[in-house]
Each structure stands twice: as structure tokens, then as C-alpha cells.
Design a protein around this motif. Structure first.
Motif, PDB file in Angstrom:
ATOM      1  N   SER A  34      66.467  47.675  65.517  1.00 42.08           N
ATOM      2  CA  SER A  34      66.194  47.318  66.920  1.00 42.08           C
ATOM      3  C   SER A  34      65.316  48.380  67.559  1.00 42.08           C
ATOM      4  O   SER A  34      65.164  49.487  67.027  1.00 42.08           O
ATOM      5  N   GLY A  35      64.805  48.036  68.742  1.00 44.05           N
ATOM      6  CA  GLY A  35      64.037  49.018  69.506  1.00 44.05           C
ATOM      7  C   GLY A  35      64.912  50.176  69.938  1.00 44.05           C
ATOM      8  O   GLY A  35      64.478  51.329  69.935  1.00 44.05           O
ATOM      9  N   ARG A  36      66.162  49.876  70.295  1.00 46.63           N
ATOM     10  CA  ARG A  36      67.051  50.943  70.798  1.00 46.63           C
ATOM     11  C   ARG A  36      67.338  51.979  69.710  1.00 46.63           C
ATOM     12  O   ARG A  36      67.374  53.170  69.971  1.00 46.63           O
ATOM     13  N   VAL A  73      70.200  50.017  77.152  1.00 50.60           N
ATOM     14  CA  VAL A  73      70.153  50.537  75.781  1.00 50.60           C
ATOM     15  C   VAL A  73      69.128  51.672  75.636  1.00 50.60           C
ATOM     16  O   VAL A  73      69.247  52.502  74.735  1.00 50.60           O
ATOM     17  N   VAL A  74      68.156  51.705  76.532  1.00 45.76           N
ATOM     18  CA  VAL A  74      67.195  52.819  76.550  1.00 45.76           C
ATOM     19  C   VAL A  74      67.944  54.099  76.956  1.00 45.76           C
ATOM     20  O   VAL A  74      67.789  55.163  76.352  1.00 45.76           O
ATOM     21  N   GLN A  91      57.190  53.519  79.891  1.00 50.00           N
ATOM     22  CA  GLN A  91      57.509  52.097  79.661  1.00 50.00           C
ATOM     23  C   GLN A  91      56.474  51.194  80.341  1.00 50.00           C
ATOM     24  O   GLN A  91      56.170  51.382  81.515  1.00 50.00           O
ATOM     25  N   ASP A 126      57.240  53.418  75.313  1.00 47.38           N
ATOM     26  CA  ASP A 126      58.116  52.260  75.130  1.00 47.38           C
ATOM     27  C   ASP A 126      57.258  51.002  75.279  1.00 47.38           C
ATOM     28  O   ASP A 126      56.986  50.537  76.390  1.00 47.38           O
ATOM     29  N   ALA A 151      58.096  48.083  74.173  1.00 46.55           N
ATOM     30  CA  ALA A 151      58.970  46.937  73.885  1.00 46.55           C
ATOM     31  C   ALA A 151      58.444  45.656  74.525  1.00 46.55           C
ATOM     32  O   ALA A 151      58.618  44.574  73.976  1.00 46.55           O
ATOM     33  N   HIS A 152      57.785  45.777  75.697  1.00 45.56           N
ATOM     34  CA  HIS A 152      57.316  44.586  76.413  1.00 45.56           C
ATOM     35  C   HIS A 152      55.833  44.322  76.180  1.00 45.56           C
ATOM     36  O   HIS A 152      55.276  43.439  76.823  1.00 45.56           O
ATOM     37  N   MET A 205      57.374  52.997  70.536  1.00 43.84           N
ATOM     38  CA  MET A 205      58.526  52.182  70.146  1.00 43.84           C
ATOM     39  C   MET A 205      58.213  50.705  70.360  1.00 43.84           C
ATOM     40  O   MET A 205      57.682  50.319  71.397  1.00 43.84           O
ATOM     41  N   SER A 209      59.794  46.612  69.975  1.00 35.25           N
ATOM     42  CA  SER A 209      61.019  45.810  69.869  1.00 35.25           C
ATOM     43  C   SER A 209      60.655  44.399  69.441  1.00 35.25           C
ATOM     44  O   SER A 209      59.664  43.836  69.908  1.00 35.25           O
ATOM     45  N   LYS A 262      61.056  39.169  73.317  1.00 33.85           N
ATOM     46  CA  LYS A 262      59.841  39.972  73.285  1.00 33.85           C
ATOM     47  C   LYS A 262      58.620  39.177  72.807  1.00 33.85           C
ATOM     48  O   LYS A 262      58.726  38.002  72.512  1.00 33.85           O
ATOM     49  N   GLY A 315      65.262  43.535  66.018  1.00 32.63           N
ATOM     50  CA  GLY A 315      64.420  44.375  65.171  1.00 32.63           C
ATOM     51  C   GLY A 315      63.620  45.325  66.035  1.00 32.63           C
ATOM     52  O   GLY A 315      63.467  45.100  67.242  1.00 32.63           O
ATOM     53  N   TRP A 335      66.997  38.588  84.025  1.00 31.61           N
ATOM     54  CA  TRP A 335      66.540  39.774  83.289  1.00 31.61           C
ATOM     55  C   TRP A 335      66.022  40.791  84.298  1.00 31.61           C
ATOM     56  O   TRP A 335      65.215  40.447  85.152  1.00 31.61           O
ATOM     57  N   TYR A 336      66.484  42.006  84.231  1.00 34.21           N
ATOM     58  CA  TYR A 336      65.949  43.078  85.077  1.00 34.21           C
ATOM     59  C   TYR A 336      66.133  42.829  86.576  1.00 34.21           C
ATOM     60  O   TYR A 336      65.161  42.878  87.342  1.00 34.21           O
TER      61      TYR A 336
HETATM   62  C1  LIG Z   1      61.940  48.332  78.200  1.00 36.86           C
HETATM   63  C2  LIG Z   1      62.828  48.138  77.006  1.00 36.86           C
HETATM   64  N1  LIG Z   1      62.850  49.094  76.069  1.00 36.86           N
HETATM   65  C3  LIG Z   1      63.634  48.980  74.980  1.00 36.86           C
HETATM   66  C4  LIG Z   1      64.432  47.870  74.786  1.00 36.86           C
HETATM   67  C5  LIG Z   1      65.298  47.804  73.573  1.00 36.86           C
HETATM   68  O1  LIG Z   1      64.812  46.940  72.616  1.00 36.86           O
HETATM   69  P1  LIG Z   1      65.826  46.273  71.590  1.00 36.86           P
HETATM   70  O2  LIG Z   1      66.459  45.120  72.280  1.00 36.86           O
HETATM   71  O3  LIG Z   1      64.958  45.853  70.438  1.00 36.86           O
HETATM   72  O4  LIG Z   1      66.803  47.294  71.194  1.00 36.86           O
HETATM   73  C6  LIG Z   1      64.440  46.869  75.734  1.00 36.86           C
HETATM   74  C7  LIG Z   1      65.270  45.669  75.546  1.00 36.86           C
HETATM   75  O5  LIG Z   1      65.159  44.676  76.225  1.00 36.86           O
HETATM   76  C8  LIG Z   1      63.621  46.994  76.879  1.00 36.86           C
HETATM   77  O6  LIG Z   1      63.605  46.049  77.837  1.00 36.86           O
END
Ligand SMILES: Cc1ncc(COP(=O)(O)O)c(C=O)c1O
Length: 413
Positions: free
Chosen positions: A60-62, A89-90, A131, A157, A159-160, A179, A181, A186, A193, A355-356
Motif C-alpha cells: 500500500s501507499g501507507r 494512514v499518512v 501532497q 506524496d 497518491a492522488h 510515494m 498508491s 486512485k 498497493g 472522502w476528505y
Molecule cells: C494523500 C494520501 N496519501 C497516502 C494515502 C495512502 O495510500 P494507501 O491507501 O495506498 O495506503 C492516501 C489514501 O487515500 C492518501 O489520500
């Protein structure tokens, strides 16, 4: 039946993914290949060619972020600057590395405010996480200058923002390490993953060494992730009949499908079966999607352009125009609060989701366990409940975007 439009709910899910999952799920003899096989290495090679730097995958990204911070030497007593309006999770990744998150406020585009970052710096700061919220590029020039001046390690980051190019350069390649995600919401999604783009070559041996020592994902957990695909495929189709909702609810309650964020994680605790390696079966989902990234992002930009043109409701504020954004979501703001619009849209068959909607998402995360002091990031506190995510994924057609725009326009009229 009434057609339902979703912002979340595995927005990128295609029949190809369901078929790939089926190949494993329906043939128990293939379960030995859930974790073992050639797809992980193939995905890493393809991603490395795409980014021009070595890419190392994780579950995962985390998990990837946790190893990125450790690779930068982050440890006990250190501080890591991170923007408010992020995912719990960040924050957990920072805390699990032994460090303390220092929350930096955001600008109206939901990315880090460099002036506040400067104000929040102390001698204990060791790293900065940049991010690109919803695909919108952060102020890389100012933030990188600050990090370099202070000797901070930089994790980007992305991820987005898979595939976004800011000032012509790929997101994920600006800092020491990027990083990625591949979670279910995503740009590319293998249900779960993540990966690290290792820009600073000095970090590669450590990152690769940790990855090699990781356990495989437990088979039951891999199966849950694969089951996510058929359940969401049919659950979304039947949602308008009412049964889809119960189908998905039952799958979750019976633990047949995975959770995106586990309850323990929302309390700031680790989950026993992660971190782990990326399973072969999930890499099989990811591999063909890498080729689609450019087309998927082009589609998102096209849908964003429709929202920008067609949403004229004076109660709604558009995101800033940014040619480089990949618009993972098209996030509008309603200064009077977003909840009534979300309810209004739901009554008309559009599930915009949540979300968010908090400084630390999801909103039911333990904000105190995450070390957030109320009042420390006033802009994030003000903006989070104003934000509404409109969908831009490949399932949203131009007419769906026009329909959503019309609903937003009719709100409050
Ligand atoms: C900004 C951001 N970073 C990191 C992550 C973590 O990614 P993952 O869900 O793959 O662990 C998320 C998850 O939504 C996220 O929104």
C-alpha cells in the motif's frame, strides 16, 4: 430502476479487473500464485521505465510511506512536516516511524501553505511530505526551496497524482523519494498497493532490503481484496434496485471484502498483517493499467472541463484552474457547508461520498490520537467541511458530468 452515480465505490473498476480477479478466485489451484509470480517484477520494471527511476512496490501507499521516512533517517524524536487535510494512514506512517507529525495549514487549493510550513519549522524537523491533493500540484518550488535550505528529506506524496506532470516533470520525481498508491480510489487501482519512486539513489539499497524481508500478504487477505472487484461490480449495478447496497453491506459485515482503512488504523494503531509485499495477483491487476494512465488522466481533465464550464451555481467555488492537475476528483467548495448539497444530490441518485471532509480523513478517525491540536490549522478546519468531491473517473461520461452539473446548479435555486 434509477441509475446511481458514485464518486467513490471503486471508481476505476472495469470488467477486465473482474475477469483478472476471477482467474484466481475461481481456480483454487492457482492460489499458490496469489503471492508468487512474475507480475510484481514486471510491474516494477514498467513503472521504473515510466518514471525513469527505480520503483519498489509494497502492499500500500501507507506502507511505502513508512519505509520512505525510515530511508530518510526519520526516527524517534524527529518531526515530520505534513499538511493538515490528509489521510489518517499518512499520519500513522509518521508515528510508526517514531516521529511526530507537525501539521501545516493549507491554501484554498487544498495543498500545503509554504508560509505556514516556514512558521512551523523547528530544529527537530527531519522531513517534509508534499501532497498533491486531488491531483492538484503543490507549490513545489517554494516547498523544495524550504526543504533544501533546512536540510529536510522530501517525500512527495503522489497518491492522488499518478501521471501528472508539474512544470513538465512527473509527480513523484521531485523529492528524494515519491510515494504512489494503487488503492481503490486512485488513478490506477489494484484495490490495494503502493510503491516508492526512489529518486535519491543513496536510499535504494535500504528500501529494497526492507522490501525483500517483508512477509507475503496472508492469502485470506489477498482473496478479500480480489473479492472486492466482483462484489463492487455487481453491487454498483444493483444499487439502483436497492439490493446492491445490502449486497455490499453484507459482504463487508461478513468480512468477504477488504476494508480500505481498518478501524484500528482510524484509532492510530497498526494492523498486524501489514506492511507486506505486493501480492502477484494484485500486480496482475495493476500491470495493464499502467498503459492506460495517460488516457485515464486525459478523460479526467475532459470531465473537469465540463464541470468548470457548466457549473454556474453562485454558491459553489471551483478549484483553481491548473492545466497540470489530473483531477482525481473535481473538488468544489460551498462556503456555507457541503453536507446539504451532498444530501440533495443523494436524493437524486448521485452519491458524492465523504472522502476528505475532515482535517484528518476519514472524519471518524481519532483526531487526538493523530496528534492534531484543534485551531492549529484554521484554513484546513474551515475548508474541509466545505469540500465536495465530484467524480471524474473513466465511468463518468460527458452526459453524466452534465447531469451532475445540472444537479449542482439546481441546488439552492
Ligand atoms: C494523500 C494520501 N496519501 C497516502 C494515502 C495512502 O495510500 P494507501 O491507501 O495506498 O495506503 C492516501 C489514501 O487515500 C492518501 O489520500
Amino acid at each position: 430502476m434509477r441509475q446511481v452515480i458514485f464518486t467513490g465505490f471503486s471508481p476505476n473498476l472495469t470488467w477486465r479487473d473482474v475477469k483478472t480477479a476471477g482467474v484466481f478466485l475461481l481456480h483454487p489451484l492457482r492460489w499458490k500464485n496469489l503471492n508468487r509470480g512474475v507480475a510484481v517484477e514486471a510491474a516494477e520494471n514498467k513503472l521504473s521505465a515510466y518514471f525513469g527511476f527505480p520503483v519498489v512496490t509494497f502492499d500500500s501507499g501507507r506502507s511505502a510511506l513508512y519505509f520512505a521516512l525510515r530511508a530518510l533517517g526519520v526516527g524517534d524524536g524527529d518531526e515530520v512536516l505534513v499538511q493538515a487535510y490528509t489521510c489518517v494512514v499518512v499520519i500513522n506512517a509518521i508515528r510508526f516511524a517514531g516521529a511526530r507529525p507537525v501539521y501545516v495549514d493549507i491554501k484554498d487549493d487544498f495543498t500545503m501553505d509554504p508560509d505556514d510550513a516556514r512558521r512551523k519549522l523547528t530544529g527537530r524537523a527531519r522531513a517534509l511530505i508534499i501532497q498533491h491533493t486531488f491531483g492538484q500540484g503543490a507549490d513545489l518550488t517554494a516547498l523544495l526551496a524550504l526543504a533544501r535550505a533546512q536540510g529536510l528529506g522530501v517525500v512527495e506524496d503522489a497518491a492522488h497524482s499518478f501521471g501528472a506532470r508539474y512544470q513538465g516533470k512527473l509527480a513523484g520525481t521531485w523529492g528524494d523519494i515519491g510515494m504512489l498508491s494503487f488503492g481503490s480510489d486512485k488513478v490506477l487501482s489494484s484495490v490495494r498497493g503502493g510503491a516508492l519512486v526512489v529518486v535519491n539513489a543513496k536510499l535504494l539499497d535500504r528500501v529494497r532490503g526492507w522490501q525483500e524481508k517483508l512477509p507475503a500478504m496472508p492469502i485470506a487477505v489477498v482473496l478479500q481484496h480480489l473479492l472486492h472487484l466482483p462484489f463492487f461490480w455487481w453491487g454498483k449495478r444493483w444499487y439502483g434496485y436497492g439490493i446492491g447496497k445490502w449486497f455490499l453491506y453484507a459482504a463487508k459485515k461478513l468480512n468477504l471484502t477488504n476494508k480500505i482503512i481498518y478501524p484500528a488504523e482510524k484509532r492510530g494503531e497498526a494492523v498486524s498483517f501489514f506492511p507486506s509485499r505486493l501480492p502477484n495477483a494484485l500486480a496482475c491487476l495493476l500491470l495493464p493499467q499502467i498503459n492506460d494512465a495517460a488516457a485515464v488522466n486525459e478523460h479526467r481533465r475532459g470531465i473537469a472541463a465540463i464541470y468548470r464550464r457548466q457549473i454556474t451555481n453562485p454558491l459553489a467555488i471551483h478549484p483553481p484552474e491548473d492545466e497540470s492537475s489530473v483531477y482525481l476528483r473535481y473538488t468544489i467548495r460551498l462556503p456555507a457547508g457541503a453536507d446539504p448539497l451532498v444530501r440533495f444530490a443523494k436524493e437524486r441518485g448521485i452519491l458524492l461520498g465523504d472522502w476528505y471532509t475532515a482535517v484528518i480523513a476519514p472524519a471518524d478517525s481519532d483526531q487526538a490520537a493523530a496528534g492534531y491540536a484543534e485551531g492549529s490549522c484554521p484554513a484546513a478546519e474551515r475548508l474541509a467541511p466545505q469540500s465536495v468531491n465530484l467524480p471524474t473517473d473513466r465511468l463518468i461520461t460527458e452526459s453524466a458530468a452534465s447531469f451532475i452539473s445540472a444537479i449542482v446548479n439546481s441546488y439552492g435555486a
